[in-house]
Design an enzyme around this catalytic site. Structure first.
Site, PDB file in Angstrom:
ATOM      1  CD  GLU A 192      -2.858   1.261   2.357  1.00  0.00           C
ATOM      2  OE1 GLU A 192      -3.219   2.396   2.710  1.00  0.00           O
ATOM      3  OE2 GLU A 192      -3.189   0.230   2.964  1.00  0.00           O
ATOM      4  CG  HIS A 224      -0.832   5.751  -1.214  1.00  0.00           C
ATOM      5  ND1 HIS A 224      -1.709   4.930  -1.886  1.00  0.00           N
ATOM      6  CD2 HIS A 224      -1.162   5.654   0.106  1.00  0.00           C
ATOM      7  CE1 HIS A 224      -2.533   4.367  -1.010  1.00  0.00           C
ATOM      8  NE2 HIS A 224      -2.216   4.786   0.191  1.00  0.00           N
ATOM      9  CG  HIS A 274      -6.762   3.423   0.112  1.00  0.00           C
ATOM     10  ND1 HIS A 274      -7.060   4.694   0.527  1.00  0.00           N
ATOM     11  CD2 HIS A 274      -5.533   3.132   0.613  1.00  0.00           C
ATOM     12  CE1 HIS A 274      -6.056   5.157   1.243  1.00  0.00           C
ATOM     13  NE2 HIS A 274      -5.118   4.227   1.315  1.00  0.00           N
ATOM     14  CG  ASP A 302      -1.053   4.156   4.591  1.00  0.00           C
ATOM     15  OD1 ASP A 302      -1.116   4.643   3.439  1.00  0.00           O
ATOM     16  OD2 ASP A 302      -1.937   4.336   5.446  1.00  0.00           O
TER      17      ASP A 302
END
Length: 331
Positions: A7, A9, A168, A293
């Protein structure tokens, strides 16, 4: 041990340059205003767009691979006429990044659920010629959820092309009660929103229609693993007790059976050994993947937690890379 984080980004300058100039659909103004403020901050923007620096950080930490995804909420707050081509352009750029860095980056495609037919076509393209590993959907789109009939083309394409859907969080569609005290985001609103969306998929019978669908939830399952016994108990009570609940479709499985069959969860943002232990007990190591994250959490702390938390060797291998390799078809 190979370490794959799932995850993670990012954005491109090209995407941000276009997206920040677009009109926003009604209801999403607050969330996009906050996100554009964050994405404009120089240090944060650099964390999103500078992939050479990210690779150096990964090397320093012993992180082998990152499965990249567009910074939330992606293209979902924009009119379909803008969102569909913007998603295609971003996915082209993401696929090029993955090709330039084989073994270091994977990718989750962005789609525009506001045009489900176009989204289905983009899933086919992402999983075919672009060679990406799945898709990310940032929960609701204009207050609509994937269990609703209009999204059938998208779900059918995801199942047919074996595209895992990373569901998400984003700011809740029912925003008013969350507006105060910082609650629209990760403090509380994010997990409430993503958990709601997942429960809609389970309780609607959607997973009877798409039994091969794989849905990924971050943050160790957005709270659901710890409620499974109560969810099953209360669902069974409501099913046999007239007037105990609003109308419910008849399901082939219990809610927890759908969760264990169709869902995979990630460790993103939760480095608590007790909570991880509960997750392992609830769903097993073959349903849990490591995630950081990035850039919202500290990569060094996340990797250290994976290496140091009390686990068996087999559990650590599953969490560190084996589950991700299976779910996202990573070699």
């Amino acid at each position: 041990m190979r370490v794959i984080a799932v995850e993670e980004h990012m954005a491109t300058e090209a995407f941000l340059g276009v997206a920040h100039g677009l009109d926003v659909v009604p209801g999403d103004e607050t969330e996009i205003g906050l996100m554009r403020t964050v994405e404009t901050a120089p240090a944060f923007r650099a964390r999103l767009v500078d992939l050479d620096a990210r690779l150096k950080e990964m090397d320093a930490l012993g992180q082998d691979m990152a499965v990249l995804s567009l910074n939330p909420p992606g293209v979902q707050p924009y009119p379909a006429a803008d969102a569909v081509p913007l998603a295609r352009e971003f996915n082209d750029a993401l696929a090029a990044i993955v090709r330039r860095h084989p073994g270091r980056f994977g990718g989750l495609a962005t789609v525009a659920p506001q045009d489900p037919v176009a989204a289905a076509a983009e899933i086919e393209r992402a999983m075919g010629p672009l060679g990406l590993n799945g898709i990310m959907i940032n929960s609701h789109t204009g207050g609509r959820y994937l269990d609703e009939p209009e999204f059938a083309p998208l779900l059918a394409a995801a199942e047919a092309h074996r595209a895992p859907i990373y569901l998400h969080p984003r700011a809740p569609s029912m925003l008013d009660a969350y507006r105060d005290y910082g609650m629209p985001g990760a403090i509380w609103g994010f997990q409430a929103e993503a958990g709601l969306h997942a429960m809609r998929l389970i309780l609607s019978g959607t997973l009877d229609r798409y039994p091969e669908l794989t849905v990924v939830l971050g943050h160790l399952g957005e709270g659901i693993p710890y409620w499974l016994r109560r969810i099953d108990n209360r669902h069974a009570f409501a099913a046999r007790t007239a007037g105990a609940a609003t109308p419910m479709p008849r399901l082939s499985l219990t809610p927890s059976e759908y969760f264990r069959r169709n869902f995979v969860i990630t460790m993103s943002g939760i480095d608590d050994p007790d909570v991880l232990g509960l997750a392992l007990s609830a769903v097993g190591a073959d349903k849990i993947m490591f995630a950081i994250d990035f850039p919202y959490e500290d990569p060094a702390a996340a990797v250290a937690f994976l290496r140091e938390v009390p686990l068996t060797d087999d559990q650590r291998t599953a969490l560190g890379h084996r589950t991700a390799e299976r779910v996202f078809a990573i070699t």
